[in-house]
Write a protein that holds these residues in place. Structure first.
Motif, PDB file in Angstrom:
ATOM      1  N   LEU A  86       0.933  -1.094  -0.008  1.00 46.56           N
ATOM      2  CA  LEU A  86       0.021   0.072  -0.080  1.00 46.56           C
ATOM      3  C   LEU A  86       0.949   1.212  -0.060  1.00 46.56           C
ATOM      4  N   ASP A  87       0.790   2.020  -1.137  1.00 41.08           N
ATOM      5  CA  ASP A  87       1.627   3.321  -1.219  1.00 41.08           C
ATOM      6  C   ASP A  87       0.909   4.293  -0.871  1.00 41.08           C
ATOM      7  N   PRO A  88       1.052   5.076   0.292  1.00 40.63           N
ATOM      8  CA  PRO A  88       0.244   6.162   0.687  1.00 40.63           C
ATOM      9  C   PRO A  88       0.151   7.275  -0.341  1.00 40.63           C
ATOM     10  N   TRP A  89       1.054   7.409  -1.047  1.00 40.90           N
ATOM     11  CA  TRP A  89       0.957   8.287  -1.921  1.00 40.90           C
ATOM     12  C   TRP A  89       0.437   8.217  -3.440  1.00 40.90           C
ATOM     13  N   ALA A  90      -0.090   6.931  -3.485  1.00 37.80           N
ATOM     14  CA  ALA A  90      -0.633   6.590  -4.776  1.00 37.80           C
ATOM     15  C   ALA A  90      -2.104   6.008  -4.578  1.00 37.80           C
ATOM     16  N   VAL A  91      -2.651   6.550  -3.598  1.00 40.61           N
ATOM     17  CA  VAL A  91      -3.904   5.999  -3.256  1.00 40.61           C
ATOM     18  C   VAL A  91      -5.018   7.152  -3.162  1.00 40.61           C
ATOM     19  N   GLY A  92      -6.418   6.774  -3.749  1.00 39.16           N
ATOM     20  CA  GLY A  92      -7.516   8.075  -3.712  1.00 39.16           C
ATOM     21  C   GLY A  92      -7.818   8.337  -2.260  1.00 39.16           C
ATOM     22  N   LEU A  93      -8.055   9.531  -2.086  1.00 40.54           N
ATOM     23  CA  LEU A  93      -8.674  10.034  -0.795  1.00 40.54           C
ATOM     24  C   LEU A  93     -10.003  10.684  -1.004  1.00 40.54           C
ATOM     25  N   ASP A  94     -10.981  10.693   0.001  1.00 36.62           N
ATOM     26  CA  ASP A  94     -11.914  11.402   0.135  1.00 36.62           C
ATOM     27  C   ASP A  94     -11.670  12.584   0.898  1.00 36.62           C
ATOM     28  N   GLU A 152     -10.501  12.443   4.679  1.00 36.17           N
ATOM     29  CA  GLU A 152      -9.772  11.355   5.010  1.00 36.17           C
ATOM     30  C   GLU A 152      -8.342  11.281   5.155  1.00 36.17           C
ATOM     31  N   THR A 153      -7.924  10.719   6.253  1.00 38.53           N
ATOM     32  CA  THR A 153      -6.472  10.609   6.538  1.00 38.53           C
ATOM     33  C   THR A 153      -5.728   9.828   5.627  1.00 38.53           C
ATOM     34  N   ARG A 154      -4.537  10.211   5.088  1.00 42.73           N
ATOM     35  CA  ARG A 154      -3.946   9.285   4.298  1.00 42.73           C
ATOM     36  C   ARG A 154      -3.193   8.185   5.079  1.00 42.73           C
ATOM     37  N   PRO A 155      -3.239   6.902   4.392  1.00 43.21           N
ATOM     38  CA  PRO A 155      -2.992   5.595   5.337  1.00 43.21           C
ATOM     39  C   PRO A 155      -1.281   5.626   5.266  1.00 43.21           C
ATOM     40  N   ASP A 156      -0.677   4.908   6.177  1.00 43.75           N
ATOM     41  CA  ASP A 156       0.623   4.556   6.135  1.00 43.75           C
ATOM     42  C   ASP A 156       1.031   3.277   5.203  1.00 43.75           C
ATOM     43  N   SER A 157       1.924   2.966   4.985  1.00 40.51           N
ATOM     44  CA  SER A 157       2.362   1.818   4.169  1.00 40.51           C
ATOM     45  C   SER A 157       2.232   0.604   4.965  1.00 40.51           C
ATOM     46  N   THR A 158       1.747  -0.564   4.028  1.00 41.84           N
ATOM     47  CA  THR A 158       1.743  -1.672   4.984  1.00 41.84           C
ATOM     48  C   THR A 158       1.794  -2.876   3.515  1.00 41.84           C
ATOM     49  N   VAL A 159       1.606  -4.110   3.900  1.00 44.72           N
ATOM     50  CA  VAL A 159       1.623  -5.176   2.841  1.00 44.72           C
ATOM     51  C   VAL A 159       0.405  -6.107   3.164  1.00 44.72           C
ATOM     52  N   TYR A 160      -0.100  -6.345   2.117  1.00 43.37           N
ATOM     53  CA  TYR A 160      -1.299  -7.060   2.292  1.00 43.37           C
ATOM     54  C   TYR A 160      -1.608  -7.758   0.979  1.00 43.37           C
ATOM     55  N   ARG A 161      -2.474  -8.838   1.300  1.00 45.38           N
ATOM     56  CA  ARG A 161      -2.958  -9.689   0.098  1.00 45.38           C
ATOM     57  C   ARG A 161      -3.811  -8.724  -0.855  1.00 45.38           C
ATOM     58  N   ALA A 162      -3.641  -8.696  -1.948  1.00 47.18           N
ATOM     59  CA  ALA A 162      -3.893  -7.895  -2.924  1.00 47.18           C
ATOM     60  C   ALA A 162      -5.525  -7.915  -3.152  1.00 47.18           C
ATOM     61  N   ASP A 163      -6.224  -9.125  -3.311  1.00 44.75           N
ATOM     62  CA  ASP A 163      -7.543  -9.229  -3.418  1.00 44.75           C
ATOM     63  C   ASP A 163      -8.425 -10.142  -2.526  1.00 44.75           C
ATOM     64  N   VAL A 164      -7.778  -9.893  -1.049  1.00 43.19           N
ATOM     65  CA  VAL A 164      -8.349 -10.432  -0.030  1.00 43.19           C
ATOM     66  C   VAL A 164      -8.783  -9.800   1.242  1.00 43.19           C
ATOM     67  N   LEU A 165      -9.959  -9.811   1.661  1.00 47.83           N
ATOM     68  CA  LEU A 165     -10.486  -9.066   2.776  1.00 47.83           C
ATOM     69  C   LEU A 165     -10.478 -10.037   4.081  1.00 47.83           C
ATOM     70  N   LEU A 166     -10.238  -9.756   5.419  1.00 43.44           N
ATOM     71  CA  LEU A 166     -10.512 -10.626   6.225  1.00 43.44           C
ATOM     72  C   LEU A 166     -12.065 -10.100   6.875  1.00 43.44           C
ATOM     73  N   VAL A 167     -12.707 -11.203   7.145  1.00 40.82           N
ATOM     74  CA  VAL A 167     -14.078 -10.674   7.294  1.00 40.82           C
ATOM     75  C   VAL A 167     -14.769 -11.787   8.482  1.00 40.82           C
ATOM     76  N   PRO A 168     -15.481 -11.207   9.483  1.00 39.53           N
ATOM     77  CA  PRO A 168     -15.765 -11.994  10.480  1.00 39.53           C
ATOM     78  C   PRO A 168     -16.860 -13.337   9.904  1.00 39.53           C
ATOM     79  N   GLY A 169     -16.329 -14.608  10.219  1.00 39.96           N
ATOM     80  CA  GLY A 169     -16.955 -15.768   9.714  1.00 39.96           C
ATOM     81  C   GLY A 169     -18.663 -15.462   9.760  1.00 39.96           C
ATOM     82  N   GLN A 170     -19.086 -14.974  10.954  1.00 42.98           N
ATOM     83  CA  GLN A 170     -20.385 -14.722  11.091  1.00 42.98           C
ATOM     84  C   GLN A 170     -21.110 -13.785  10.137  1.00 42.98           C
ATOM     85  N   VAL A 171     -20.288 -12.948   9.554  1.00 45.53           N
ATOM     86  CA  VAL A 171     -20.812 -11.882   8.547  1.00 45.53           C
ATOM     87  C   VAL A 171     -20.845 -12.820   7.424  1.00 45.53           C
TER      88      VAL A 171
END
Length: 534
Positions: free
Chosen positions: A42-50, A53-72
């Motif tokens: 996640l590049d903080p300077w290459a993302v859209g903002l509303d 909205e606060t600019r995020p910090d950099s991190t590493v994540y699976r590109a096309d996966v979200l962690l969702v509560p199983g109950q949801v």
């Protein structure tokens, strides 16, 4: 020399430094590792903002996966709401991910599951990216006031599927200080005598001593203290009995490991690295060259360090780390869920050692789900020990950065963040610093067990028949290695040794026992073991 662990009651901040460190630190994973795990930075300077909205910090994540509560994921009304919100960015939850959640038995506690994002019907030229997808969900939460509260509460818990990294150095250079995992995978990439690296990478060693004596259960007079390591898995070693032997020091949980394996995202036909079984398989990043992966043998190093300090304990190892050092967040959640289930069934777990971590895009809030799960263990008396990280930064490295965070409600067992020391007591040049990192332990060129069956490139610097110079890739049963990865199990081992002294106590609340042990370690200056001259 005496093994000493330092506790810093009131750490002082270092003035003049950037509190979060340079933006690249912690996110310099090479392209081949990102591709292997379906990940992106996640590049903080290459993302859209509303607006606002606060600019995020950099991190590493699976590109096309979200962690969702199983109950949801099990609630059709909730998944329909999510799909409607994701349609704004051309995405929806994959049907396979939803079906997996609905087929799984879930208890009362929240269980986070990876949900793969797929292209929504009738949409074209869409890039499946979890960050804008998460923003779309959060945006709709703020824009809609009439949504059912249960759905709102569940959606608010959805997060990125972060990828953490192991905290072992694999060669430190003047231009790559803090970059982990190393790109080459070699133990030491320079020839002896060169000055480009100070020698923090793993190096083969000859150890003439045997393993410390371990008392029998009869001599011990009670159940063994259990230290859980979440790492690269186990491998055979001359010091340790097979994991299938009764009362072995190094043990595994095949059923629990299967749960971790089954938590892999529900991709359809995509070749993404999987965690398979409980063994450290030592996968080679390039079989044609034969280089060792950067964190091969990492888990066995941890077990050997704990064995040297607390031989009367036992290690229960879960494989959540790939041999390239990458740790998927969904695997950590699965391991923690398994630990909670074991404790609820009557199994004792006393210490959890995590020699990995990562950076978060929105600080503590991004790690809340993982922190909540760890706190459930702490409420049962489990002491949690976290490596501080090897990026020479004060940017929060999780979970270590949450070690001093207050937990509402009844008291819980302590959580410790551990930095690395050099043999002379100075802070290791690679070690992170943070106000929550209050402990320092040896972490520079410590000696421990290494899988003897793993060899590196096998390209000795000089060889004539049976004679050869030391090849830093030709590993044996032991090696010296550096990192906060190894400072953490040293602290965990000392804790296990202290807890072993309490085995005869009965009727003691496990949380009170845990807190008393840590208090005693602080008061005693935590010097273990005592030196007896011979």
């Amino acid at each position: 020399m005496q093994l000493t662990i330092d506790y810093i009651p009131e750490p002082t901040g270092r003035g003049g430094g950037e509190p979060f460190g340079p933006s690249w630190q912690g996110v310099t994973l090479p392209r081949e590792i990102l591709d292997r795990h379906g990940a992106k930075v996640l590049d903080p300077w290459a993302v859209g903002l509303d607006p606002g909205e606060t600019r995020p910090d950099s991190t590493v994540y699976r590109a096309d996966v979200l962690l969702v509560p199983g109950q949801v994921l099990r609630a059709r009304e909730a998944t329909d709401w999510i799909d409607a919100a994701l349609y704004d960015v051309g995405l929806r939850l994959s049907r396979a991910s939803i079906d997996r959640a609905r087929d799984r038995e879930l208890g009362a506690e929240t269980v986070w599951m990876p949900a793969v994002l797929e292209i929504a019907p009738e949409r074209r030229d869409v890039r499946a990216d979890a960050w804008p997808a998460l923003r779309a969900l959060r945006r709709r939460l703020t824009e809609e006031s009439g949504t059912d509260q249960a759905i709102r509460d569940g959606v608010a818990q959805i997060s990125l599927d972060h990828l953490f990294v192991g905290s072992a150095t694999s060669g430190i250079g003047s231009l790559s200080l803090g970059g982990e995992p190393a790109t080459s995978g070699h133990a030491v990439t320079d020839e002896p005598g060169t000055a480009t690296r100070p020698g923090y990478g793993r190096v083969p060693l000859t150890v003439v001593a045997g393993p410390p004596r371990r008392r029998t259960l009869e001599e011990l007079g009670g159940p063994r203290i259990t230290v859980v390591t979440l790492d690269t898995g186990v491998a055979a070693h001359p010091w340790f009995l097979p994991v299938t032997e009764p009362d072995a020091f190094l043990t595994v949980d095949p059923d629990g490991q299967q749960l971790i394996e089954d938590t892999h995202p529900a991709y359809e036909g995509r070749d993404i690295a999987r965690l398979v079984g409980y063994e450290d398989l030592g996968h080679l990043p390039n079989p044609l060259i034969g280089t060792l992966n950067s964190h091969t043998g990492h888990g066995l190093m941890l077990a050997g360090l704990i064995a040297q300090i607390a031989p009367d304990a036992r290690v229960l190892a879960y494989k959540v780390m790939h041999s390239d050092g990458v740790v998927p967040e969904e695997a950590v959640h699965a391991a923690l869920d398994r630990m909670l289930a074991l404790m609820d069934a009557g199994r004792n777990i006393d210490v959890l050692c995590c020699s990995f971590g990562g950076f978060a895009e929105t600080g503590d809030a991004a790690m809340q789900a993982l922190f909540d799960k760890v706190n459930q263990l702490r409420a049962r008396g489990v002491i949690v020990v976290n490596a501080a990280g090897n990026y020479a930064t004060s940017r929060p490295f999780y979970l270590a950065a949450l070690s001093e965070t207050a937990v509402p409600g009844p008291p819980v067992a302590p959580m410790l963040g551990v930095a690395a020391k050099n043999p002379d007591g100075t802070i290791a040049i690679f070690s992170n610093e943070h106000p929550a990192v209050r402990w320092r332990a040896p972490g520079a060129m410590v000696v421990s067990t290494f899988p003897p069956q793993f060899s590196g490139a096998q390209s000795a610097l000089l060889a004539t028949g049976e004679r050869a110079s030391l090849d830093c890739d030709a590993m044996g049963p032991f090696c010296g290695w550096s990192g906060t990865s190894f400072a953490a199990p040293i602290v965990a081992g000392v804790i296990a040794a202290e807890l072993t002294r309490t085995i005869g106590q009965v009727g003691v609340d496990p949380v009170e026992r845990a807190r008393a042990v840590i208090d005693r370690m602080i008061e005693d200056k935590v010097a273990r073991p005592e030196v007896v001259r011979i």
